[in-house]
Structures are given as C-alpha cells and as structure tokens.
Write a protein that holds these residues in place. Structure first.
Motif, PDB file in Angstrom:
ATOM      1  N   THR A  22      19.531 109.240 -28.990  1.00 43.17           N
ATOM      2  CA  THR A  22      18.760 107.924 -30.216  1.00 43.17           C
ATOM      3  C   THR A  22      17.633 107.449 -30.005  1.00 43.17           C
ATOM      4  OG1 THR A  22      18.710 106.436 -27.793  1.00 43.17           O
ATOM      5  CG2 THR A  22      21.232 106.897 -29.293  1.00 43.17           C
ATOM      6  N   ILE A  23      17.149 107.439 -31.342  1.00 47.79           N
ATOM      7  CA  ILE A  23      15.981 106.738 -31.590  1.00 47.79           C
ATOM      8  C   ILE A  23      16.003 104.963 -32.837  1.00 47.79           C
ATOM      9  CG2 ILE A  23      15.318 109.204 -31.697  1.00 47.79           C
ATOM     10  CD1 ILE A  23      15.478 109.249 -35.148  1.00 47.79           C
ATOM     11  N   GLY A  24      15.126 104.898 -33.179  1.00 45.46           N
ATOM     12  CA  GLY A  24      14.664 103.861 -33.375  1.00 45.46           C
ATOM     13  C   GLY A  24      14.999 102.682 -32.254  1.00 45.46           C
ATOM     14  N   ASP A  25      16.177 101.315 -32.918  1.00 45.35           N
ATOM     15  CA  ASP A  25      15.813 100.443 -32.075  1.00 45.35           C
ATOM     16  C   ASP A  25      16.600 100.844 -30.977  1.00 45.35           C
ATOM     17  OD1 ASP A  25      14.961  98.942 -33.973  1.00 45.35           O
ATOM     18  OD2 ASP A  25      16.924  98.649 -34.835  1.00 45.35           O
ATOM     19  N   PHE A  26      17.066 101.772 -30.640  1.00 44.42           N
ATOM     20  CA  PHE A  26      17.743 102.684 -29.583  1.00 44.42           C
ATOM     21  C   PHE A  26      16.662 103.795 -29.233  1.00 44.42           C
ATOM     22  CE2 PHE A  26      21.160 101.334 -32.507  1.00 44.42           C
ATOM     23  CZ  PHE A  26      22.175 100.421 -31.504  1.00 44.42           C
ATOM     24  N   LYS A  27      16.229 104.135 -29.496  1.00 42.81           N
ATOM     25  CA  LYS A  27      15.377 104.428 -28.434  1.00 42.81           C
ATOM     26  C   LYS A  27      14.674 103.871 -27.020  1.00 42.81           C
ATOM     27  CE  LYS A  27      10.701 107.049 -28.812  1.00 42.81           C
ATOM     28  NZ  LYS A  27       9.518 107.376 -29.509  1.00 42.81           N
ATOM     29  N   ASP A  28      14.965 104.676 -26.368  1.00 39.11           N
ATOM     30  CA  ASP A  28      15.011 104.987 -24.478  1.00 39.11           C
ATOM     31  C   ASP A  28      15.940 104.657 -24.271  1.00 39.11           C
ATOM     32  OD1 ASP A  28      12.064 106.263 -24.913  1.00 39.11           O
ATOM     33  OD2 ASP A  28      11.386 104.409 -25.275  1.00 39.11           O
ATOM     34  N   MET A  29      16.924 103.950 -24.718  1.00 38.42           N
ATOM     35  CA  MET A  29      17.755 103.460 -24.235  1.00 38.42           C
ATOM     36  C   MET A  29      19.094 104.592 -23.178  1.00 38.42           C
ATOM     37  SD  MET A  29      21.235 101.512 -25.622  1.00 38.42           S
ATOM     38  CE  MET A  29      20.158 100.148 -26.633  1.00 38.42           C
ATOM     39  N   SER A  30      19.122 104.337 -22.071  1.00 39.69           N
ATOM     40  CA  SER A  30      20.178 104.775 -20.963  1.00 39.69           C
ATOM     41  C   SER A  30      21.653 105.628 -22.027  1.00 39.69           C
ATOM     42  CB  SER A  30      19.976 104.566 -19.746  1.00 39.69           C
ATOM     43  OG  SER A  30      20.894 105.533 -19.190  1.00 39.69           O
ATOM     44  N   CYS A  31      21.892 107.252 -21.727  1.00 38.65           N
ATOM     45  CA  CYS A  31      23.365 107.168 -21.691  1.00 38.65           C
ATOM     46  C   CYS A  31      24.353 105.679 -21.508  1.00 38.65           C
ATOM     47  CB  CYS A  31      23.336 107.957 -21.543  1.00 38.65           C
ATOM     48  SG  CYS A  31      22.667 109.705 -22.585  1.00 38.65           S
ATOM     49  N   ILE A  32      23.691 105.656 -20.020  1.00 42.17           N
ATOM     50  CA  ILE A  32      25.130 104.274 -19.030  1.00 42.17           C
ATOM     51  C   ILE A  32      25.197 103.078 -19.662  1.00 42.17           C
ATOM     52  CG2 ILE A  32      25.369 106.093 -17.510  1.00 42.17           C
ATOM     53  CD1 ILE A  32      23.742 104.289 -15.636  1.00 42.17           C
ATOM     54  N   THR A  33      24.426 102.955 -20.514  1.00 47.55           N
ATOM     55  CA  THR A  33      23.975 101.944 -21.263  1.00 47.55           C
ATOM     56  C   THR A  33      25.511 101.140 -22.161  1.00 47.55           C
ATOM     57  OG1 THR A  33      21.557 101.352 -21.486  1.00 47.55           O
ATOM     58  CG2 THR A  33      22.746 100.003 -22.491  1.00 47.55           C
ATOM     59  N   CYS A  34      25.425 102.578 -22.784  1.00 47.46           N
ATOM     60  CA  CYS A  34      26.947 102.518 -24.236  1.00 47.46           C
ATOM     61  C   CYS A  34      27.591 103.183 -23.875  1.00 47.46           C
ATOM     62  CB  CYS A  34      26.566 103.298 -24.700  1.00 47.46           C
ATOM     63  SG  CYS A  34      24.705 102.215 -25.915  1.00 47.46           S
TER      64      CYS A  34
END
Length: 317
Positions: free
Chosen positions: A280-292
């Motif tokens: 993921t990039i943009g607003d979702f950059k660096d978000m962990s997979c298990i966040t979603c």
C-alpha cells in the motif's frame, strides 16, 4: 504351578504399575530435570521458558507415549536415536505428520484463531493448490511451491505429483494427501518463540491479543523456512524495497507485513503491484497488513475493501 503363575502375574502387574506411575510423575516434573537434560532439546526448553507458552507443559503440546501406539512408537524411536546417533538441536525437525498433530493441539487453546483460519483462504488444501488446473496451465508445479504451500511436506514435488500428460491430467499421487492443509499454524508461528513472560496469551482478552499482534518489537509471528527447516522471527526478515519504475515508493519494515510478503510477493524486480504484491502507498503507506486483514482468516474489514485495487488503478493512470 498355579501359585507360580499367580506370583508372576502379580509381579508383572506391580512392575507395570510402577513404570506407569514413574512415567506419569516424570511428565509432571520440571522439564529442567527431565526433558531439558537431553542436550538435543535443551535449547528448545530454554526458549520455551522465555516464551508466552511457558505456562504450558511439554506434554500439553508434545503428548505422552501412552496416548496411542503411534505415540509410543515415536517416543521409543526418539530414545533409540538418542543413544545410537549424535544429534544436536539443529538436527531435530518436525515431520509433516508431527506438524499437523501439533497444529491440532494449538487449536485446543486457540479455538477462535482456529475457527478464523478455517473460514479463510489460508486453510487451503494440497488439492486446492496443486490440482488447480487453471493455475497449472500458467505455471507447472515445482519444488519452490513448497516454500509457501506444504512447507512441512516430507518429499519433493515428484513425490507429491504425477505430471504425465497435460495440466488436466496432473494429480496428487497419494489420495490421503489431498485434503491435508497446505498452510498450518507452524507456517507463521514458532511455538518456542522468545517473548517477555508477562505476555501470557491465554489470559489476554481479544483486544489485548490484537494489540500484541501489532507490536513489531515482539512479533508473535515467524516464517518457517523449508530450506533451512527452522523458523525466522518476523522482525528478523530482510526489509523489502518496492519500486514504481525506477522510483522507490515503499520500504517495508513492519514485521507482520514482511511475513505476509514472503508469499504475497512482488516479482524479482520488486515492482509495485507485480505478481502477488499488495504493498500500500499514499494514505495507507506503512500500514501493517493486519491493520486491515484478520491475521488468520485473511478477511478484510468492510471499510478497507478494494484498497489495493484502488491504489493500483490510480497509479496506472
């Protein structure tokens, strides 16, 4: 004559009772005075003492010799090898049969996680993976498939598959193998994984468990590396760089995301969205997979559906 038979019968029964009682006592003693005294597994015991499973006994996961004939045979074989071979901790590995048995024991405590896993794609079977005709038309099954699917399989691809004729004819040789899970608990979890003793998973509520999973400092995940027959803690995996053309667009550092990317990986040129990449990039950059994603079922939260699709379609414009 009858007295002799009675005498030997009583003596034999007494010996069996003593042996059974001694074995039962052995199983209840501190492992430091039993299991850990064997040099082959002293390292595993030391890790277990520092893990979240420290309050779980050895027999809770490994069973005892008295559970079944197979268990008795396995334990006797261990004793035989202990005295007849020179094995170290590095030489001891689980067979697929043992890994499946251990996964079933995991489910006895981790019932919610088991149910979640069963409801998702990660509970896929050998038949689902290796007899997928459409996928086999694109790529012939080969040895590296086991890196993600069937990590604990005891043979090679030629032992598993008969691949004469076309993809429609390819099939798994042993019918009993078809419905076995290709991705088990031990693919992503290491039982003897060192973590602070204060983090007792069994005593946590669902919120606390979720918070623990998010902590990259103490990830509860570890990748089983088939080639080396050992686990690599997720936070020790190599960091990934993802590119869009020649531009670096993401550098993955989150431990759980790195674990996912070992199988859901980009192509060899590390291009965003290539192969099975879900970066993921943009607003979702660096978000962990298990966040979603639920870490066991892989199912998405409703509010995050189609995130990857939207990102890649935007990037391609």
């Amino acid at each position: 004559m009858k007295k002799k038979i009675l005498y030997w019968g009583i003596l034999s029964a007494a010996v069996l009772v003593v042996i059974a009682a001694s074995y039962a006592t052995w199983n209840r003693l501190d492992p430091n005075y039993t299991c850990a005294r064997c040099h082959e597994i002293s390292t595993a015991c030391a890790k277990w003492e520092q893990s979240v499973h420290a309050d779980v006994t050895c027999t809770d996961c490994h069973g005892t010799a008295l559970e079944s004939f197979n268990s008795m045979s396995e334990k006797l074989n261990m004793v035989y090898k202990h005295f007849t071979t020179k094995k170290t901790f590095e030489d001891i590995h689980l067979t697929e049969k043992q890994s499946l048995a251990l996964a079933n024991r995991c489910a006895e405590c981790h019932q919610a996680e088991q149910a979640s896993w069963m409801s998702g794609a990660h509970s896929t079977t050998y038949k689902d993976i290796f007899m997928d005709v459409e996928h086999n038309k694109m790529e012939r099954p080969y040895w590296d498939c086991f890196r993600c699917h069937g990590m604990f399989y005891d043979g090679d691809i030629d032992d598993l598959m008969a691949m004469e004729g076309g993809p429609e004819d390819w099939h798994i040789k042993d019918a009993s193998q078809m419905d076995k899970p290709a991705i088990t608990c031990l693919a992503c979890h290491q039982v003897h994984h060192e973590q602070p003793r204060g983090m007792n998973y069994k005593d946590m509520d669902e919120t606390s468990r979720g918070a623990l999973a998010q902590k990259a400092k103490y990830p509860s995940t570890a990748l089983y590396m088939r080639a080396d027959k050992r686990h690599m803690p997720a936070d020790k995996l190599l960091k990934e760089q993802i590119f869009a053309g020649d531009s670096l667009v993401a550098e993955i550092k989150d431990a759980n995301t790195l674990l996912c990317m070992q199988c859901h990986a980009p192509g060899t040129n590390h291009q965003l969205g290539s192969e099975d990449d879900k970066t993921t990039i943009g607003d979702f950059k660096d978000m962990s997979c298990i966040t979603c994603h639920d870490p066991h079922s892989n199912q998405l939260k409703t509010s995050h559906r189609n995130v990857h699709k939207k990102l890649f379609s935007t990037l391609s414009k």
